[in-house]
Scaffold this motif. Structure first.
Motif: not given
Length: 170
Positions: A8-21, A120-134
């Motif tokens: 129920h929760a997905w985290l899409f990460t990648g730098p700008p231009g990577s197409g994460r959105e 959820l979309c973010a540049p890198a996994p580390d940009d999100m709280m570890i509890t959300i990431r996990s």
């Protein structure tokens, strides 16, 4: 318990231009589409143009996304789907959520309503709280290397290779 069912929760990460959105949007379309994201049915079209009633897209204006907005978003996300099986929240730049907002978001994804899916979309996994990431299934996108981009431009867009090389480096 966590079975092998839908995450129920997905985290899409990648730098700008990577197409994460774009990847998250394609994923949303696949959840709504009777044909797993065919790209040309009514559902896919509605996702593409942003008019699907069960898809909520969040684009934070400014550098931070606060707790008030997040709480309202969580309430909307908890509503029952109107058309299909899922209510999907596509949260672009989720890394802009403030600490308070992130804590509210964490609670929402820890115990999501059975038919709500968070993308959820973010540049890198580390940009999100570890509890959300996990609690998210992670999808990592990489910026396509210059050669691959140049190849696509040259083959699909009929751009002269030299121009394509240059354009791909921008």
């Amino acid at each position: 318990g966590r079975g092998a069912g839908m995450t129920h929760a997905w985290l899409f990460t990648g730098p700008p231009g990577s197409g994460r959105e774009e990847a998250a949007r394609a994923f949303a379309a696949a959840l709504f589409c009777p044909d797993q994201g065919c790209g040309h049915c009514d559902m896919c079209h509605q996702v593409a143009v942003g008019s699907h009633p069960d898809l909520e897209t969040v684009r934070p204006q400014g550098l931070s996304y606060g707790i008030k907005d997040t709480r309202q978003l969580i309430l909307r996300a908890a509503g029952a789907p109107t058309l299909g099986r899922w209510r999907v929240v596509l949260f672009e730049d989720a890394d802009r959520a403030t600490e308070g907002a992130s804590n509210a978001l964490l609670k929402a994804i820890e115990e999501p309503p059975p038919r709500t899916v968070w993308l959820l979309c973010a540049p890198a996994p580390d940009d999100m709280m570890i509890t959300i990431r996990s609690r998210c299934r992670q999808v990592t996108l990489v910026t396509p290397p210059t050669a691959a981009v140049a190849h696509v431009l040259a083959t699909r867009e009929n751009v002269p290779p030299a121009t394509a090389e240059f354009a791909a480096r921008e």
